[in-house]
Design an enzyme around this catalytic site. Structure first.
Site, PDB file in Angstrom:
ATOM      1  N   SER A 167      13.397  -9.705  -3.332  1.00 44.32           N
ATOM      2  CA  SER A 167      13.171  -8.263  -3.260  1.00 44.32           C
ATOM      3  C   SER A 167      14.485  -7.521  -3.498  1.00 44.32           C
ATOM      4  CB  SER A 167      12.531  -7.915  -1.911  1.00 44.32           C
ATOM      5  OG  SER A 167      12.012  -6.602  -1.919  1.00 44.32           O
ATOM      6  N   ASP A 172       6.483  -8.708  -5.442  1.00 41.15           N
ATOM      7  CA  ASP A 172       7.648  -8.778  -4.563  1.00 41.15           C
ATOM      8  C   ASP A 172       7.783 -10.125  -3.853  1.00 41.15           C
ATOM      9  OD1 ASP A 172       9.352  -8.322  -2.152  1.00 41.15           O
ATOM     10  OD2 ASP A 172       9.311  -6.253  -2.856  1.00 41.15           O
TER      11      ASP A 172
END
Length: 247
Positions: free
Chosen positions: A80, A203
């Protein structure tokens, strides 16, 4: 093997504090003082950067403390927002490189990262689109690193994303850097999933928000974990609106 978790203490230079962790409970608190002491750990060194949304800015101070203390990564692992900071570290693991990363963060704004207008967002909500915002602003941030391929980085980088179809981890270590970073940062409901390497990706924090395991997969003796997510709610967002609340 020792594992250190840098964190922002609110004291000294960028909160230059590390907490040593072993197989036993927390034992020691080390204060990094780069001008007085340089850490020269024997053996391979890995730096792991967690996800955490806008809390990723804290990792700039963590990385500065490590770099100024003499820590040089042999491998960097990020997921991320940690993948973005990790790419910057892998590109130039020096104080100058951290200065450039800090400058990138200082230019960030909500308008730059989430620039779509209200009508566009309303249409996406009404049409039940997979996301609220396009990722052009995020792509511009990645372009500012000036690196197109993993091979151009000064240190090996492992970027963690999530395969949306299978729910499995997808780890990228080579090839084009930009799609891997976009995928690792594609927060569900906020940014669109990314098609890359024959997979639909989102993500990396969804499946592994603190990817220490990938640092331990090689001959590494020291792991520095820059974790900004320890007190975050780990429940998955149920809608685009819930995802925005986490930003």
């Amino acid at each position: 093997m020792s594992v250190l978790h840098p964190f922002d203490s609110g004291h000294g230079h960028n909160g230059e504090v590390a907490r040593r962790v072993s197989s036993r409970p927390y034992r020691t608190v080390l204060r990094f003082r780069p001008r007085r002491r340089v850490l020269e750990p024997a053996g391979k060194v890995a730096v792991v950067l967690s996800g955490g949304g806008n809390r990723g800015v804290v990792q700039v101070g963590m990385l500065r403390a490590l770099v100024e203390a003499g820590v040089r990564p042999d491998v960097v692992v990020g997921t991320s927002v940690g993948s973005l900071n990790g790419a910057a570290l892998a590109r130039d693991p020096s104080p100058a490189g951290i200065d450039e990363l800090e400058a990138v963060w200082l230019t960030l704004s909500r308008e730059r990262l989430f620039g779509d207008g209200r009508l566009t967002r309303a249409w996406r909500l009404a049409s039940r689109a997979s996301h609220l915002f396009a990722s052009e602003g995020l792509a511009e941030v990645i372009d500012s690193f000036g690196v197109e391929e993993f091979a151009e980085l000064a240190a090996p980088l492992r970027v963690v994303a999530c395969d949306l179809t299978t729910g499995a981890e997808a780890v990228f270590t080579s090839g084009p850097l930009k799609p891997a970073l976009l995928a690792s940062c594609a927060l569900p409901g906020v940014y669109p999933p990314v098609e890359h390497d024959g997979r639909l990706l989102v993500d990396g924090g969804v499946v592994n928000n603190v990817p220490v395991s990938h640092a331990l997969s090689g001959p590494v003796q020291h792991v520095y974990v820059c974790d900004t997510s320890a007190d975050l709610d780990v429940g998955l967002p149920r809608s685009a609106g819930n995802s925005l609340v986490a930003l």
